[in-house]
Scaffold this active site. Sequence first.
Site, short mmCIF file in Angstrom:
data_model
loop_
_atom_site.label_atom_id
_atom_site.label_comp_id
_atom_site.label_asym_id
_atom_site.label_seq_id
_atom_site.Cartn_x
_atom_site.Cartn_y
_atom_site.Cartn_z
N SER A 559 -15.97 3.87 57.17
CA SER A 559 -17.03 3.70 58.17
C SER A 559 -16.68 4.54 59.40
O SER A 559 -16.53 5.74 59.29
CB SER A 559 -17.22 2.22 58.49
OG SER A 559 -18.42 2.01 59.17
N ASP A 640 -25.34 2.26 50.18
CA ASP A 640 -24.96 2.21 51.58
C ASP A 640 -26.08 2.81 52.42
O ASP A 640 -26.18 4.02 52.55
CB ASP A 640 -23.65 2.97 51.81
CG ASP A 640 -23.15 2.84 53.23
OD1 ASP A 640 -23.83 2.21 54.06
OD2 ASP A 640 -22.07 3.37 53.52
N HIS A 672 -21.99 -0.65 51.64
CA HIS A 672 -20.97 -0.13 52.56
C HIS A 672 -19.58 -0.59 52.14
O HIS A 672 -18.58 -0.01 52.55
CB HIS A 672 -21.31 -0.62 53.97
CG HIS A 672 -20.73 0.21 55.07
ND1 HIS A 672 -20.85 1.58 55.14
CD2 HIS A 672 -20.00 -0.14 56.17
CE1 HIS A 672 -20.23 2.04 56.23
NE2 HIS A 672 -19.70 1.02 56.86
#
Length: 708
Positions: A559, A640, A672
């Site tokens: 991320s 995602d 994600h």
Amino acid sequence: MTLTATKFTPEVMLSAPRRSAGIPNPSGKLALYTVSTYSFGDHKKTTQIKILNIESGDSVLLVDEPGWSEPVWLSNEEVLYLKSRDNGCTSLVIRHVNSSTAELSYEAGFINAPISNVKVKKLSDGGIAFACSALTTPGGQLFNPETEKKPHSTAKVYTTLFVRHWDAWNSENCSSIFYGVFDHSDGKYSLRDNALTNALAGTKLSSPVPPFGGTGDFDISESGLVFVAKDPGLDPALYTKTDLYFIPLKTFAESKPPSPQIVKTAGLEGYSNSPVFSHCGKKVAFTRMRSKQYESDKPRLILAPDIYNPDKTQEFYATSDNVGGWDIRPEAILWSHDDTKLYVTAESYARTLIFQLPSTPSKATSLPTPINTPDGSVSSFHLLGSAENDHLFVTSTSLIDNSCYSITHPLSNTCKVISSASKQGKSFGLSRASLDSITFRGAGGDYDVHALVVRPSSFNKADPRKKKYPLCMLIHGGPQGAWQDSWSTRWNPAVFAEQGYVVVCPNPTGSTGYGMALEDGITGDWGGRPYNDLVRCYEWVVDNMPEVDGARAVALGASYGGYMINWIQGHPLGRKFKALVCHDGVFSTLNQWCTEELFFPIHDFEGTLYDNRAAYEKWDPARFVAEWATPQLIIHSELDYRLPITEGLAAFNVLQARKVPSKLLVFPDENHWVLKPENSLVWHREVLAWINKYSGIDDKQRLAERLA
């Protein structure tokens, strides 16, 4: 865990039984919890409901069958749970904990749709209030995807923002809270009229708030229902604002509930969270943020002293400048038995702790200090029984232990471990001796940065110069997040340490748990102070930890951590690492408007892409792709929607075109996070193979095997 692992590997971690938080019964003698286990041999997951004897620490099996979920105590000896039926329907099943026969397990209600997030509350008339959440149609009716007529086309048409969220395309159906009441007759409970009422029908409100909202978004008491919901007047893609609402209910059998009343908090317009009724049912404690476009703003602890007068609320540790005097982020809230105290969890220096304070803001004149809890971080806590002195049943985890149940006594500030799933790490071959932390000066020179350290279990602490281990630096996401002394099956430092690395997990500028100045320091400075903090971290480790081989270092991140990996690639620190791993990272900040929650880039880049494009361009990793040279593994998932897969594809394409050793790992069915056990095992094998190849660990392991 009944067996002791000879080595802590991804297979051991992912197949280890996973316990839920423990929930004590009203008497405080038993605790309810669930266990899930995945077998890589059978390629399937099994789940069980168990009962823990709090005094002895022994457990017994209650339910061992497929299709159940969400067990809760209905009484001292009766457990209510949901049972999935055909066509998406749900049975409300009640089972007696002292029974080993199916005859004492019975259906107390049947709902023609999936439901979740169950809460119950005993009422003074002997009934039991029941609340849950479920998807509803635009008309407010229960939505059942199994029985819904399937369209001939899969086309989706939108004319407003927020077309998808997390891992799903948004539809006209939304989440709502339903309530009902259980009556007791002839020794059995039954859902009155076998019916639930939609508390939010016709209000344009939706709760719990997706994608992660659950039972923490609402609470019930004799007074009625409180819940948080997004402001329907603001676009949810652009604003974080969620308000707290109160619906007075007398019996939980009202077929037409009163209109929700908004609970007002002057000067605070951001997320509202964690509403909890006092035991008397007239007070509500909750948290609220100030900014309506900053998802990681500091939550303030708020009291509604009389929920029937929702216009008046009080803030704990309020200050005239509206900054707030408690520089910490309160999360979960628990009232004491006599309603005179609050117990609140909050992050503090890589742990989640429990703080105790008076339940009246005017009496909270000094900042609270944490009470004694086991090593690691608290994930859940409950009052035990009805004793004069509060006892807390605490569920926690740590970097070596995936589940620990304990009892904390706030008055004496003592704590006793009742049950540890991994025998406090021994079943994994792990111990606290492998854990450490370091502190070094940050890039600005006027603040400290804290990092967790995990060494291999074979490390000789008495002679750290005897053997050198390659450095493994893990960079957390968020960016307003932190590495904590807590368990994870997605990014577990011990997995990397047991491969033969010294793992360093820094919490640089932007991290939570160290005060808002450090957290807010990343705003408008994504590749600035945080990057330089990481440079300082690398330099401090190499200069001060003789057991670390900085010339064989690797770095990994997901991320925002993936963003930082791509940023590092184009900057001098990237040449210090032998290999990099980027999971669901940002390739170009100019693509941040491909995300779903647009309030995030608007805040962190201090404006929109069209009003402040320079800020997005300044911290764009794609500006520096001409410098990319370090071997890199790219991982991305097709579901995602927070960071679309094109971010991973673009990074991989650049690396391949530049002839930089690189590899692409794609998961079509993950969001994600990589959550499916079989996918997670592949993830770990690919990641470890990649970093071991370039750090030289593979060569050393093969040599050791030949010599053996």
